[in-house]
Design an enzyme around this catalytic site. Structure first.
Site, short mmCIF file in Angstrom:
data_model
loop_
_atom_site.label_atom_id
_atom_site.label_comp_id
_atom_site.label_asym_id
_atom_site.label_seq_id
_atom_site.Cartn_x
_atom_site.Cartn_y
_atom_site.Cartn_z
N ILE A 15 46.93 25.19 36.67
CA ILE A 15 46.48 26.01 38.10
C ILE A 15 45.37 25.27 38.68
CG2 ILE A 15 47.25 28.36 37.54
CD1 ILE A 15 44.36 29.20 37.30
N THR A 65 39.51 42.55 36.52
CA THR A 65 39.02 43.42 35.63
C THR A 65 37.97 44.46 36.29
OG1 THR A 65 37.51 43.15 33.54
CG2 THR A 65 37.31 41.21 35.22
N GLU A 70 40.65 32.13 32.07
CA GLU A 70 39.80 32.10 30.66
C GLU A 70 39.55 33.61 30.49
OE1 GLU A 70 39.45 29.98 28.30
OE2 GLU A 70 40.43 28.06 29.59
N SER A 71 39.62 34.33 29.41
CA SER A 71 39.53 35.85 29.54
C SER A 71 38.50 36.03 28.47
CB SER A 71 40.94 36.41 29.20
OG SER A 71 41.35 36.20 27.89
N LYS A 75 35.26 35.95 37.33
CA LYS A 75 36.30 36.96 38.10
C LYS A 75 35.79 37.52 39.30
CE LYS A 75 39.83 38.03 36.44
NZ LYS A 75 41.13 37.50 36.37
N ASN A 93 42.49 46.32 27.69
CA ASN A 93 43.93 46.31 27.43
C ASN A 93 43.77 46.24 25.77
OD1 ASN A 93 46.22 45.17 29.75
ND2 ASN A 93 44.19 46.24 30.20
N LEU A 110 47.79 35.94 36.72
CA LEU A 110 46.80 36.49 35.70
C LEU A 110 46.36 35.26 34.89
CD1 LEU A 110 50.29 38.24 35.26
CD2 LEU A 110 48.46 39.53 34.03
N GLU A 135 35.25 44.57 34.48
CA GLU A 135 34.08 43.83 34.43
C GLU A 135 33.17 43.34 35.50
OE1 GLU A 135 33.62 41.49 31.09
OE2 GLU A 135 34.95 42.59 29.84
#
Ligand code: NAD
Ligand code: DAU
Length: 348
Positions: A61, A131, A85-86, A160, A186, A82, A133
């Site tokens: 992306i 999120t 980096e998570s 984010k 999740n 979606l 967060e």
């Protein structure tokens, strides 16, 4: 007929979202764009790859020319974004990669959508998955609502938060039709074993220590991943443009209580005597900037769109454990290679 681009569809949540859209909407054309980083795994969606309304595209992306050409070629009507980096711990050791993917990558998609939708905004939608967060950390009481001010504490949550702001800015400045959801933690099948629940399941199976950060009194709100995918489907189709919806499980757990429950259930499933796995708990150095508590007020999506979680935490956890125990090969594949180096660096 709708042409929809889903980014990050080989990852944990993305794979459940892709499956949901491909199977629920056979007349849609679903394009899954994923760079297949360490977190992306085509095994997560191997059961639906043969379906005629599904196409996988390997790509990044953050690649400007590639993304522009892709949007020009396919003229997507909707984007469900979606790819990211998570993992918070990785953001602490490598913050720049989070800025690149989460901020620049999102900007790149926004620009491409803005260009092809320029004079035809009707029926288009850019759906950004975010999120809880971004709201920072709660004390012992209170809940995050959609109007809680942003107050991110980790490089992950700051990236984010930044991407959320850019999505809103494109809505205000260019009229881009967007919707954002901010979801809690999740858990479920296909969760990469660097995050608390799958990591601890993997370690219990292998009699390895369970590294609880700090005093273990940190609190998270847990949601079964399939319930998140259902919420995403609902918001994509029925959410209002330029709105944010919080999604949560109404299900807060202190880490140490959750770990003890997990140990108990794993002992039962593995036929080990009660109390075996709790002995693996090992308190380790805390995560820097560790947020004390997240808790979501999900009443807006509940009242306006009629969504609520469909499984209890006990049911979801049982299903999750069963999935990991019957997908040993998946676990072996994702825990070889790069995973070993990461684990060594993070926990040695
Ligand atoms: P994940 O790490 O499991 O998957 C991310 C996917 O994005 C992977 O398939 C990866 O290959 C892909 N990706 C990464 N960089 C890319 C790039 N440059 N180009 C294309 N693809 C790329 O993440 P997840 O846990 O499934 O989270 C998905 C989204 O949901 C993220 O945006 C995350 O911030 C958000 N979210 C996650 C949770 C959670 O508990 N996991 C909760 C709320 C929101
Ligand atoms: O709240 C939503 C967020 O949930 C998502 O945006 C993130 O992508 C996702 O990774 C998750 O972030 P957390 O940091 O809350 O999840 P993680 O599983 O890493 O940690 C959950 C809690 O468990 C947290 O308090 C840290 C603690 N922990 C985690 C690990 C990996 C440990 O005590 N030991 C560990 O080894």
């Amino acid at each position: 007929m709708k042409k929809i681009l889903i980014t990050g569809g080989a990852g944990f949540i993305g794979s459940h979202v892709v499956r949901r859209f491909v199977t629920q909407y056979p007349t849609y054309e679903i394009y899954n764009l994923d760079a297949l980083t360490y977190a992306g795994n085509l095994e997560n969606i191997s059961d639906i790859e043969h379906l005629p309304n599904y196409t996988f595209i390997k790509g990044d992306i953050t690649d400007v020319d590639f993304i522009n050409a892709l949007f020009q070629q396919h003229q997507f009507e909707g984007v469900v974004h979606l790819a990211a980096e998570s993992h918070v711990d990785r953001s602490i050791t490598d913050p720049l990669s989070f800025v690149k993917t989460n901020v620049f990558g999102t900007m790149n998609l926004l620009n491409a959508a803005k260009t092809i939708w320029k004079d035809h905004l009707e029926g288009k939608r850019f759906y950004h998955i975010s999120t809880d967060e971004v709201y920072g950390s709660l004390g012992a009481t209170g809940l995050f609502t959609e109007t809680t001010p942003y107050d991110p504490n980790s490089p992950y949550s700051a990236s984010k938060a930044s991407s959320d702001h850019f999505v809103r800015a494109y809505g205000e400045t260019y009229g881009l039709p967007y919707v954002i959801t901010n979801c809690s933690n999740n858990y479920g099948p296909n969760h990469f074993p660097e995050k608390l629940i799958p990591l601890f399941i993997h370690n219990i199976i292998n009699h390895k220590p369970l590294p609880v950060y700090g005093d273990g009194k940190y609190t998270r709100d847990w949601l079964y991943v399939i319930d998140h995918a259902i919420a995403i489907d609902l918001v994509f189709h029925q959410g209002k443009n330029h709105e944010t919806y919080n999604i949560g499980g109404f299900n807060e757990w202190q880490n140490i209580d959750l770990v003890q429950l997990l140990c108990q259930k794993m002992d039962e499933k593995l036929g080990r005597s009660a109390g075996t796995s709790v002995q693996l708990i090992s308190y380790v150095k805390d995560r820097p900037g560790h947020d004390l508590r997240y808790a979501i007020d999900a009443s807006k999506i509940q009242n306006e769109l009629g969504w609520e979680p469909s499984v209890t935490f006990e049911e979801g956890l049982e299903q999750t454990i069963d999935w990991y125990l019957s997908n040993e090969k998946w676990l072996q594949h994702v825990t070889s290679g790069e995973y070993q180096q990461y684990y060594q660096k993070q926990y040695s």
